[in-house]
Design a protein around this motif. Structure first.
Motif, PDB file in Angstrom:
ATOM      1  N   GLU A  51      21.141   2.522  -7.242  1.00  0.00           N
ATOM      2  CA  GLU A  51      19.977   3.298  -7.681  1.00  0.00           C
ATOM      3  C   GLU A  51      18.803   2.377  -8.017  1.00  0.00           C
ATOM      4  N   ARG A  52      19.119   1.229  -8.678  1.00  0.00           N
ATOM      5  CA  ARG A  52      18.052   0.274  -9.020  1.00  0.00           C
ATOM      6  C   ARG A  52      17.384  -0.264  -7.756  1.00  0.00           C
ATOM      7  N   VAL A  53      18.214  -0.614  -6.763  1.00  0.00           N
ATOM      8  CA  VAL A  53      17.666  -1.132  -5.505  1.00  0.00           C
ATOM      9  C   VAL A  53      16.807  -0.060  -4.832  1.00  0.00           C
ATOM     10  N   HIS A  54      17.314   1.175  -4.857  1.00  0.00           N
ATOM     11  CA  HIS A  54      16.573   2.280  -4.252  1.00  0.00           C
ATOM     12  C   HIS A  54      15.238   2.508  -4.974  1.00  0.00           C
ATOM     13  N   GLU A  55      15.259   2.505  -6.297  1.00  0.00           N
ATOM     14  CA  GLU A  55      14.026   2.683  -7.088  1.00  0.00           C
ATOM     15  C   GLU A  55      13.041   1.543  -6.827  1.00  0.00           C
ATOM     16  N   GLU A  56      13.564   0.325  -6.732  1.00  0.00           N
ATOM     17  CA  GLU A  56      12.689  -0.832  -6.468  1.00  0.00           C
ATOM     18  C   GLU A  56      12.022  -0.692  -5.093  1.00  0.00           C
ATOM     19  N   ALA A  57      12.783  -0.226  -4.101  1.00  0.00           N
ATOM     20  CA  ALA A  57      12.209  -0.021  -2.767  1.00  0.00           C
ATOM     21  C   ALA A  57      11.122   1.051  -2.816  1.00  0.00           C
ATOM     22  N   LYS A  58      11.383   2.133  -3.582  1.00  0.00           N
ATOM     23  CA  LYS A  58      10.366   3.183  -3.725  1.00  0.00           C
ATOM     24  C   LYS A  58       9.103   2.634  -4.373  1.00  0.00           C
ATOM     25  N   ARG A  59       9.271   1.817  -5.419  1.00  0.00           N
ATOM     26  CA  ARG A  59       8.108   1.229  -6.105  1.00  0.00           C
ATOM     27  C   ARG A  59       7.320   0.330  -5.162  1.00  0.00           C
ATOM     28  N   ARG A  60       8.049  -0.481  -4.348  1.00  0.00           N
ATOM     29  CA  ARG A  60       7.362  -1.352  -3.385  1.00  0.00           C
ATOM     30  C   ARG A  60       6.558  -0.528  -2.373  1.00  0.00           C
ATOM     31  N   ALA A  62       5.361   2.461  -2.804  1.00  0.00           N
ATOM     32  CA  ALA A  62       4.222   3.077  -3.493  1.00  0.00           C
ATOM     33  C   ALA A  62       3.093   2.058  -3.676  1.00  0.00           C
ATOM     34  N   ARG A  63       3.460   0.814  -4.034  1.00  0.00           N
ATOM     35  CA  ARG A  63       2.438  -0.232  -4.190  1.00  0.00           C
ATOM     36  C   ARG A  63       1.745  -0.526  -2.861  1.00  0.00           C
ATOM     37  N   ALA A  64       2.543  -0.586  -1.780  1.00  0.00           N
ATOM     38  CA  ALA A  64       1.962  -0.838  -0.461  1.00  0.00           C
ATOM     39  C   ALA A  64       1.009   0.287  -0.068  1.00  0.00           C
ATOM     40  N   LEU A  65       1.398   1.537  -0.370  1.00  0.00           N
ATOM     41  CA  LEU A  65       0.539   2.679  -0.074  1.00  0.00           C
ATOM     42  C   LEU A  65      -0.760   2.609  -0.879  1.00  0.00           C
ATOM     43  N   ASP A  66      -0.653   2.229  -2.158  1.00  0.00           N
ATOM     44  CA  ASP A  66      -1.858   2.079  -2.989  1.00  0.00           C
ATOM     45  C   ASP A  66      -2.783   1.011  -2.415  1.00  0.00           C
ATOM     46  N   ARG A  67      -2.191  -0.119  -1.972  1.00  0.00           N
ATOM     47  CA  ARG A  67      -3.012  -1.179  -1.380  1.00  0.00           C
ATOM     48  C   ARG A  67      -3.715  -0.681  -0.125  1.00  0.00           C
ATOM     49  N   GLN A  68      -2.980   0.075   0.685  1.00  0.00           N
ATOM     50  CA  GLN A  68      -3.591   0.600   1.906  1.00  0.00           C
ATOM     51  C   GLN A  68      -4.717   1.577   1.590  1.00  0.00           C
ATOM     52  N   LEU A  69      -4.510   2.428   0.583  1.00  0.00           N
ATOM     53  CA  LEU A  69      -5.555   3.377   0.207  1.00  0.00           C
ATOM     54  C   LEU A  69      -6.803   2.665  -0.310  1.00  0.00           C
ATOM     55  N   SER A  70      -6.597   1.618  -1.103  1.00  0.00           N
ATOM     56  CA  SER A  70      -7.768   0.883  -1.591  1.00  0.00           C
ATOM     57  C   SER A  70      -8.453   0.159  -0.434  1.00  0.00           C
ATOM     58  N   ARG A  71      -7.689  -0.256   0.556  1.00  0.00           N
ATOM     59  CA  ARG A  71      -8.263  -0.912   1.739  1.00  0.00           C
ATOM     60  C   ARG A  71      -9.058   0.099   2.582  1.00  0.00           C
ATOM     61  N   VAL A  72      -8.609   1.342   2.622  1.00  0.00           N
ATOM     62  CA  VAL A  72      -9.325   2.373   3.365  1.00  0.00           C
ATOM     63  C   VAL A  72     -10.724   2.556   2.790  1.00  0.00           C
ATOM     64  N   GLN A  73     -10.821   2.563   1.488  1.00  0.00           N
ATOM     65  CA  GLN A  73     -12.145   2.701   0.865  1.00  0.00           C
ATOM     66  C   GLN A  73     -13.038   1.519   1.233  1.00  0.00           C
ATOM     67  N   ALA A  74     -12.476   0.317   1.230  1.00  0.00           N
ATOM     68  CA  ALA A  74     -13.268  -0.860   1.593  1.00  0.00           C
ATOM     69  C   ALA A  74     -13.705  -0.789   3.048  1.00  0.00           C
ATOM     70  N   ILE A  75     -12.809  -0.348   3.921  1.00  0.00           N
ATOM     71  CA  ILE A  75     -13.150  -0.229   5.341  1.00  0.00           C
ATOM     72  C   ILE A  75     -14.243   0.817   5.540  1.00  0.00           C
ATOM     73  N   SER A  76     -14.137   1.944   4.832  1.00  0.00           N
ATOM     74  CA  SER A  76     -15.171   2.977   4.980  1.00  0.00           C
ATOM     75  C   SER A  76     -16.518   2.459   4.477  1.00  0.00           C
ATOM     76  N   ARG A  77     -16.514   1.647   3.433  1.00  0.00           N
ATOM     77  CA  ARG A  77     -17.779   1.050   2.962  1.00  0.00           C
ATOM     78  C   ARG A  77     -18.358   0.124   4.021  1.00  0.00           C
ATOM     79  N   GLU A  78     -17.500  -0.683   4.651  1.00  0.00           N
ATOM     80  CA  GLU A  78     -17.973  -1.586   5.708  1.00  0.00           C
ATOM     81  C   GLU A  78     -18.555  -0.801   6.882  1.00  0.00           C
ATOM     82  N   LEU A  79     -17.883   0.289   7.270  1.00  0.00           N
ATOM     83  CA  LEU A  79     -18.393   1.114   8.364  1.00  0.00           C
ATOM     84  C   LEU A  79     -19.741   1.725   8.004  1.00  0.00           C
ATOM     85  N   ASP A  80     -19.879   2.176   6.754  1.00  0.00           N
ATOM     86  CA  ASP A  80     -21.166   2.726   6.325  1.00  0.00           C
ATOM     87  C   ASP A  80     -22.262   1.677   6.414  1.00  0.00           C
TER      88      ASP A  80
END
Length: 185
Positions: A51-60, A62-80
């Motif tokens: 369960e700990r390994v599974h939770e850690e994978a979920k957290r990783r 989620a963090r990767a998704l957050d990084r991608q979402l923050s990168r999307v905002q930066a990319i949209s700013r660059e396109l603008d």
């Protein structure tokens, strides 16, 4: 941590080592082990570890998704920024279009205007079936090259000079030779 307060934990670890058969002679990482039944605590411990390994994978993830979402905002700013820059360039080009058109027109080098070469093209339905039957262009290569040098302002355009007499041709009779004699010849 193996002090007095950690007695229960130490006993669990010792029991785990005995259950795996690591203490026996010749028992190594690849040595033969007897299949022993796992106790309820061991099964619970392994389940919690999974369960700990599974939770850690979920957290990783989620963090990767957050990084991608923050990168999307930066990319949209660059396109603008890029679109704004392109709009500025387009507006600048529209403002400077008359000046650019004036610069594209070649300078007039001489008193005569440059004559344009006749432009001819063969349409697809007029093309013959074989390349050997294609007619040659009506202008010569020398003429085309000369007009090209005029277009590039390397040579001034010149008008064709026709031979003409400065004075009218006078008719006179030579002594001993009259018009009647000319008609006889």
């Amino acid at each position: 941590l193996r002090g007095a307060g950690a007695g229960t934990m130490a006993s669990d670890e010792e029991g785990e080592g005995e259950a795996d058969g690591e203490d026996g002679p010749g028992a190594g990482a690849r040595g033969p082990t007897a299949n022993k039944r796992k106790t309820r605590t061991e099964r619970n411990r392994q389940e919690r570890a999974r369960e700990r390994v599974h939770e850690e994978a979920k957290r990783r993830e989620a963090r990767a998704l957050d990084r991608q979402l923050s990168r999307v905002q930066a990319i949209s700013r660059e396109l603008d920024k890029e679109t704004r820059a392109k709009e500025r360039q387009r507006a600048e080009a529209e403002r400077s279009a008359p000046e650019a058109k004036r610069l594209r027109v070649p300078k007039r080098l001489g008193p005569h205007r440059r004559r344009e070469a006749p432009w001819s093209a063969v349409l697809s339905d007029e093309l013959p079936s074989a390349l050997r039957q294609v007619r040659a262009p009506s202008t010569s290569l020398l003429t085309e090259r000369y007009l090209s040098t005029q277009r590039r302002n390397l040579v001034e355009p010149r008008a064709v000079v026709r031979k003409r007499r400065r004075y009218e041709l006078r008719e006179y009779t030579v002594k001993g030779f009259k018009e009647e004699d000319w008609q006889k010849l």
